[in-house]
Design a protein around this motif. Structure first.
Motif, mmCIF file in Angstrom:
data_model
loop_
_atom_site.group_PDB
_atom_site.id
_atom_site.type_symbol
_atom_site.label_atom_id
_atom_site.label_comp_id
_atom_site.label_asym_id
_atom_site.label_seq_id
_atom_site.Cartn_x
_atom_site.Cartn_y
_atom_site.Cartn_z
ATOM 1 N N ASN A 131 0.851 -1.188 0.000
ATOM 2 C CA ASN A 131 0.000 0.000 0.000
ATOM 3 C C ASN A 131 0.887 1.239 0.000
ATOM 4 O O ASN A 131 1.941 1.254 0.644
ATOM 5 N N SER A 162 -8.379 -3.072 -1.218
ATOM 6 C CA SER A 162 -6.968 -3.415 -1.314
ATOM 7 C C SER A 162 -6.707 -4.912 -1.185
ATOM 8 O O SER A 162 -5.635 -5.394 -1.540
ATOM 9 N N SER A 216 -12.268 9.019 -9.291
ATOM 10 C CA SER A 216 -11.229 9.182 -8.286
ATOM 11 C C SER A 216 -11.786 9.282 -6.874
ATOM 12 O O SER A 216 -11.035 9.226 -5.899
ATOM 13 N N LYS A 271 -9.595 1.126 -2.776
ATOM 14 C CA LYS A 271 -8.549 1.405 -3.747
ATOM 15 C C LYS A 271 -9.077 2.201 -4.931
ATOM 16 O O LYS A 271 -8.500 3.205 -5.318
ATOM 17 N N GLN A 272 -10.185 1.755 -5.537
ATOM 18 C CA GLN A 272 -10.725 2.406 -6.721
ATOM 19 C C GLN A 272 -12.240 2.390 -6.673
ATOM 20 O O GLN A 272 -12.847 1.530 -6.024
ATOM 21 N N GLN A 314 -5.426 8.830 0.850
ATOM 22 C CA GLN A 314 -5.836 7.806 -0.100
ATOM 23 C C GLN A 314 -4.779 6.712 -0.159
ATOM 24 O O GLN A 314 -3.640 6.968 -0.548
ATOM 25 N N TRP A 315 -5.157 5.520 0.256
ATOM 26 C CA TRP A 315 -4.255 4.380 0.137
ATOM 27 C C TRP A 315 -4.447 3.716 -1.213
ATOM 28 O O TRP A 315 -5.567 3.560 -1.690
ATOM 29 N N ASN A 316 -3.346 3.327 -1.832
ATOM 30 C CA ASN A 316 -3.373 2.601 -3.097
ATOM 31 C C ASN A 316 -2.640 1.283 -2.906
ATOM 32 O O ASN A 316 -1.672 1.199 -2.152
ATOM 33 N N ASN A 356 -3.977 4.886 -12.550
ATOM 34 C CA ASN A 356 -4.465 3.776 -11.741
ATOM 35 C C ASN A 356 -4.098 3.899 -10.270
ATOM 36 O O ASN A 356 -4.009 2.900 -9.567
ATOM 37 N N TYR A 357 -3.867 5.128 -9.805
ATOM 38 C CA TYR A 357 -3.756 5.349 -8.370
ATOM 39 C C TYR A 357 -4.324 6.721 -8.039
ATOM 40 O O TYR A 357 -4.465 7.586 -8.897
#
Length: 220
Positions: free
Chosen positions: A24, A210, A198, A187-188, A76-78, A62-63
């Motif tokens: 992450n 995630s 977003s 995540k998304q 924001q965690w990716n 993509n993040y």
């Protein structure tokens, strides 16, 4: 890059049988193209650590970038997953993990030139955290540096907002790292017809978590 040391940050024996499956990360500006990686050191003298790499380059679309609005952080965690999960034995010396990207200009003094979100920590193992390979600014030669001074007991010790994603033998998700939690994070966001956003939109959102699961959420 951040690191976890056996017996300092955690007793790795407690995680024997768990698998490292991904990373992450939280950033405050675009990275351009980047990659996630982790290194597993079997002992303190290990010269050839095991390297875990991500499936694909991390691209702008993509993040999600964290923002600061009205003096409040919108964190924001990716998540990105590694090609080959690594099963922890419990005897490893340390794990190092982070992102690789190319700083195209500047000396890291502005947000766009230094896109990483950092936090202050009082953890005893943090002195060696926040490492960088490259040139922290134009005055440095290429090499490995610690951006925390291990010998300075007064200055704030800063950590990158990164976490290792682990999978238990039973398939549950556990998060290790700064502000760690065993709860999966969003995540998304997508509409029912697959259009990505977003941030959550009014109506029914499909939220990708995630841990790889998805769920439908109604936003009023």
């Amino acid at each position: 890059m951040s690191e976890l040391d056996n017996g300092v940050d955690f007793d790795f024996a407690e995680y024997a049988g768990y698998k490292i499956v991904g990373l992450n990360f939280a950033v405050t500006a675009n990275l351009g193209q980047a990659g996630a990686l982790a290194f597993v050191y079997q002992d303190v003298d290990d010269q050839y650590p095991t390297e875990l790499g991500s499936y694909n380059l991390i691209e702008d679309n993509n993040y999600i970038v964290s923002t600061i609005e009205n003096q409040k952080l919108n964190l924001q965690w990716n998540a990105v997953h590694f090609i080959e999960p690594y099963e922890i034995t419990g005897d490893e010396a340390r794990f190092m993990y982070g992102l690789a990207y190319v700083q195209e200009k500047g000396d890291g003094s502005s947000q766009d030139e230094f896109p990483f979100l950092t936090g202050v920590s009082t953890d005893k193992g943090v002195a060696g955290m926040f490492l960088v390979y490259g040139k922290p600014s134009s005055k440095y030669k290429e090499g490995m540096y610690s951006l925390n001074d291990p010998d300075d007991t007064v200055a704030e010790k800063r950590c990158l907002c990164m976490q290792l994603i682990l999978e238990t033998p039973g398939g549950a998700t556990v998060i290790l790292g700064l502000n760690g939690s065993d709860e999966p994070v969003a995540k998304q966001y997508y509409t029912l017809d697959g259009k990505q956003f977003s941030a959550p939109q009014k109506g029914i959102n499909v939220v990708k978590m995630s841990d790889g699961t998805s769920k439908k959420v109604l936003v009023k």
